[in-house]
Design an enzyme around this catalytic site. Structure first.
Site, PDB file in Angstrom:
ATOM      1  N   TYR A  98     -27.238  -2.805  24.337  1.00  0.00           N
ATOM      2  CA  TYR A  98     -26.313  -2.449  23.612  1.00  0.00           C
ATOM      3  C   TYR A  98     -26.758  -2.915  22.197  1.00  0.00           C
ATOM      4  O   TYR A  98     -25.564  -3.366  21.148  1.00  0.00           O
ATOM      5  CB  TYR A  98     -24.906  -2.321  23.851  1.00  0.00           C
ATOM      6  CG  TYR A  98     -24.499  -1.675  25.393  1.00  0.00           C
ATOM      7  CD1 TYR A  98     -24.554  -0.559  25.659  1.00  0.00           C
ATOM      8  CD2 TYR A  98     -24.458  -2.547  26.112  1.00  0.00           C
ATOM      9  CE1 TYR A  98     -24.368  -0.446  26.517  1.00  0.00           C
ATOM     10  CE2 TYR A  98     -23.989  -2.155  27.586  1.00  0.00           C
ATOM     11  CZ  TYR A  98     -24.290  -0.978  27.066  1.00  0.00           C
ATOM     12  OH  TYR A  98     -24.250  -0.430  29.116  1.00  0.00           O
ATOM     13  N   CYS A 103       1.075  -1.153   0.168  1.00  0.00           N
ATOM     14  CA  CYS A 103       0.380  -0.066   0.361  1.00  0.00           C
ATOM     15  C   CYS A 103       0.747   1.639  -0.040  1.00  0.00           C
ATOM     16  O   CYS A 103       1.823   0.812   0.937  1.00  0.00           O
ATOM     17  CB  CYS A 103      -0.980  -0.484   1.273  1.00  0.00           C
ATOM     18  SG  CYS A 103      -1.899   1.388   1.372  1.00  0.00           S
ATOM     19  N   CYS A 136     -14.886  -4.257  23.047  1.00  0.00           N
ATOM     20  CA  CYS A 136     -14.036  -4.198  21.653  1.00  0.00           C
ATOM     21  C   CYS A 136     -12.960  -3.094  21.888  1.00  0.00           C
ATOM     22  O   CYS A 136     -12.085  -2.856  20.971  1.00  0.00           O
ATOM     23  CB  CYS A 136     -14.803  -3.760  20.576  1.00  0.00           C
ATOM     24  SG  CYS A 136     -16.000  -1.946  21.043  1.00  0.00           S
TER      25      CYS A 136
HETATM   26  C1  LIG Z   1     -20.368  -2.611  19.417  1.00  0.00           C
HETATM   27  S1  LIG Z   1     -22.527  -2.036  19.495  1.00  0.00           S
HETATM   28  C2  LIG Z   1     -22.847  -3.176  19.188  1.00  0.00           C
HETATM   29  C3  LIG Z   1     -24.130  -3.277  18.273  1.00  0.00           C
HETATM   30  C4  LIG Z   1     -24.783  -4.682  18.319  1.00  0.00           C
HETATM   31  N1  LIG Z   1     -24.567  -5.609  19.610  1.00  0.00           N
HETATM   32  C5  LIG Z   1     -24.236  -5.875  17.094  1.00  0.00           C
HETATM   33  O1  LIG Z   1     -23.409  -6.333  17.343  1.00  0.00           O
HETATM   34  O2  LIG Z   1     -24.378  -5.101  15.827  1.00  0.00           O
HETATM   35  C6  LIG Z   1     -22.397  -1.025  20.284  1.00  0.00           C
HETATM   36  C7  LIG Z   1     -24.468  -0.891  19.891  1.00  0.00           C
HETATM   37  O3  LIG Z   1     -24.751   0.646  22.200  1.00  0.00           O
HETATM   38  C8  LIG Z   1     -25.343   1.589  21.510  1.00  0.00           C
HETATM   39  N2  LIG Z   1     -24.991   1.946  22.410  1.00  0.00           N
HETATM   40  C9  LIG Z   1     -24.043   3.240  23.000  1.00  0.00           C
HETATM   41  N3  LIG Z   1     -24.526   3.418  24.520  1.00  0.00           N
HETATM   42  C10 LIG Z   1     -25.703   2.791  24.676  1.00  0.00           C
HETATM   43  C11 LIG Z   1     -26.336   3.261  26.416  1.00  0.00           C
HETATM   44  N4  LIG Z   1     -26.135   3.606  27.086  1.00  0.00           N
HETATM   45  N5  LIG Z   1     -26.799   2.503  26.197  1.00  0.00           N
HETATM   46  C12 LIG Z   1     -27.507   1.392  24.816  1.00  0.00           C
HETATM   47  N6  LIG Z   1     -27.421   1.900  23.851  1.00  0.00           N
HETATM   48  C13 LIG Z   1     -25.503   1.520  23.981  1.00  0.00           C
HETATM   49  C14 LIG Z   1     -24.938   1.869  20.519  1.00  0.00           C
HETATM   50  O4  LIG Z   1     -25.657   2.959  19.166  1.00  0.00           O
HETATM   51  C15 LIG Z   1     -24.083   0.445  18.992  1.00  0.00           C
HETATM   52  O5  LIG Z   1     -25.439   0.319  18.631  1.00  0.00           O
END
Ligand SMILES: C[S@@+](CC[C@H](N)C(=O)[O-])C[C@H]1O[C@@H](n2cnc3c(N)ncnc32)[C@H](O)[C@@H]1O
Length: 445
Positions: A305, A69, A399
């Site tokens: 989440y 790259c 993550c």
């Molecule tokens: C790492 S992603 C995981 C989503 C899902 N589990 C997936 O694998 O596609 C984290 C998610 O948490 C949501 N989120 C962030 N802060 C939050 C909170 N305080 N309460 C509820 N959801 C939250 C975000 O909008 C996002 O959709």
């Protein structure tokens, strides 16, 4: 200490930097590999550590490889592209071992990182920024360590050939129509960024151009992109907005969203909803969580989440009751439509912050709580609510090793033990590593 010195690299640390020591001083070197002997120039000094760049590679690692790259090293995207893939996976396992070193009973569970068979062209989403002058615009990633300038990503090993062709056409479009790139520092200009989302299983593609205002030339975009785009969108984000905050989205062609599949389940992907970026690895991750759930046969599951629902759907497929909590209303709406698409048994959705969700959610006597928080991890109130739910089993998807190390003790101190820890590589060539943990609540002694 001199500004130039010779050091031996000890290891790669989180954020992809190589660590070397000079006496009691720690030196973070860009682009060097463990075991290498390098002559470096210091680029920044603090009291206990310094940053450096390589002047000369004195002894190369056998694990060094051609990044393939032209912008590796200056692009803010990949940090490990010059390290063979098996070594990347070992180093990522090391990030988790280091972050969790205070709990030997946890590090004893850390399995080898599950990597990809083919770790290229895997991304289903990329956001490219416009930069440079109006007669020679650039479209790419932020420059490493410099948010205000960007390097070209016209050829990127993470994106499909079709996505690369979209980047080329958009760049040519901006140049020939004289559309000025947005200047983040001065807050002037028109075209801000380009989002490409791709269904790896469906072949559908969404292209969204984000600009500070409407412009008549944008009506040409569907014709410019032709068969490369299933749907073309225009996002408006005025100059003083953060680029990610869209004031409105206009659909220029197609349905305004695309579909993607994960293990036979169909999901809609919108311009702003969260969706796992690596389709193939997401399928493996969710299949593994479903397998773990099959082993413990929970009847009631809390999916916290939850995003647009992939974990909830994988677990509800087996006829389980799932209560899903997600903060982003657009994701919850998409999740409800996904539920209909997949004709799944009823899942109860709650659009709320986990930390503010009503106590009734946690009093539903879940047998299993799945939590997949963002990189910033858990708020203490959220962890307290999860612990109070008293579920015998937790699946914790993290993550970010740093926030995992901060938040995990909240569960360990409440009587949970980690029985499995499976790291996964969702972002080859970056320093990111995902960890899937299974925890079991032990009865009080
Ligand atoms: C790492 S992603 C995981 C989503 C899902 N589990 C997936 O694998 O596609 C984290 C998610 O948490 C949501 N989120 C962030 N802060 C939050 C909170 N305080 N309460 C509820 N959801 C939250 C975000 O909008 C996002 O959709």
């Amino acid at each position: 200490m001199n500004d130039e010195l010779e050091v031996t690299i000890e290891k790669t640390v989180f954020e992809g930097r190589a660590l070397a020591r000079h006496g009691r001083y720690v030196i973070f070197v860009d682009g060097a590999l463990p075991g290498e002997r390098v002559r470096v120039a210091l680029t920044g000094r603090k009291r206990r550590y310094a940053f450096a760049r390589v002047l000369e590679l004195l002894e190369a690692s056998p694990h060094r490889c051609d990044p393939g790259c032209g912008v590796f090293g200056t692009c803010g995207g990949c940090s490990l592209l010059n390290m063979d893939y098996a070594t990347q996976l070992e180093q990522k396992r090391g990030f988790l071992l280091e972050a969790l070193h205070a709990w030997p009973e946890v590090t004893a569970q850390v399995a080898a990182v599950l990597g990809m068979d083919d770790p290229y062209f895997f991304r289903n989403k990329m956001v490219y920024s416009f930069g440079g002058p109006v007669d020679a615009p650039v479209l790419g990633m932020h420059r490493r360590g410099d948010f205000y300038s960007c390097v070209s990503a016209v050829e990127c090993r993470l994106q499909s050939p079709q996505a690369q062709e979209i980047v080329r056409r958009l760049l040519e479009f901006a140049r020939t129509r004289g559309l000025p790139p947005f200047d983040e520092r001065r807050k002037v200009g028109l075209v801000r960024d380009l989002t490409v989302r791709e269904g790896k299983r469906t072949g559908q593609r969404m292209v969204m151009l984000t600009a500070t205002a409407a412009h008549p030339a944008f009506a040409e975009l569907p014709a410019v992109l032709g068969e490369l785009a299933t749907t073309v969108l225009l996002g408006i984000s005025p100059p003083l907005h953060n680029a990610a905050r869209l004031e409105r989205v206009e659909v220029l062609s197609g349905p305004g969203l695309i579909e993607e599949q994960l293990n036979g389940l169909t999901f809609e992907v919108g311009p702003t909803t969260f969706f796992q970026t690596n389709t193939l690895q997401a399928e493996r991750m969710f299949a593994l969580l479903a397998q773990w759930a099959d082993e413990i046969q929970p009847r009631v599951v809390l999916d916290l989440y939850a995003g647009t629902g992939p974990i909830a759907f994988h677990l509800a497929r087996a006829g389980r009751r799932v209560i899903a909590v997600e903060t982003h209303p657009a994701s919850v709406e998409a999740a409800r439509r996904n539920q209909q698409r997949n004709n799944l048994p009823e899942i109860e959705w709650l659009a709320a912050d986990v930390e503010k969700a009503p106590d009734a959610v946690f009093a539903s006597a879940p047998d299993l709580v799945v939590l997949d928080p963002p990189r910033s991890g858990l708020l203490p109130q959220a962890a307290a609510k999860i612990v109070a739910a008293g579920a015998p089993h937790l699946f914790y998807v993290s993550c970010n090793p740093a926030t995992l190390a901060r938040d995990l003790p909240l569960f360990l101190n409440a009587g949970y033990v980690v029985t499995r820890l499976q790291p996964m590589d969702m972002f080859p060539h970056s320093y990111h590593v995902e960890a899937l943990l299974q925890l079991r609540r032990m009865p009080p002694p």
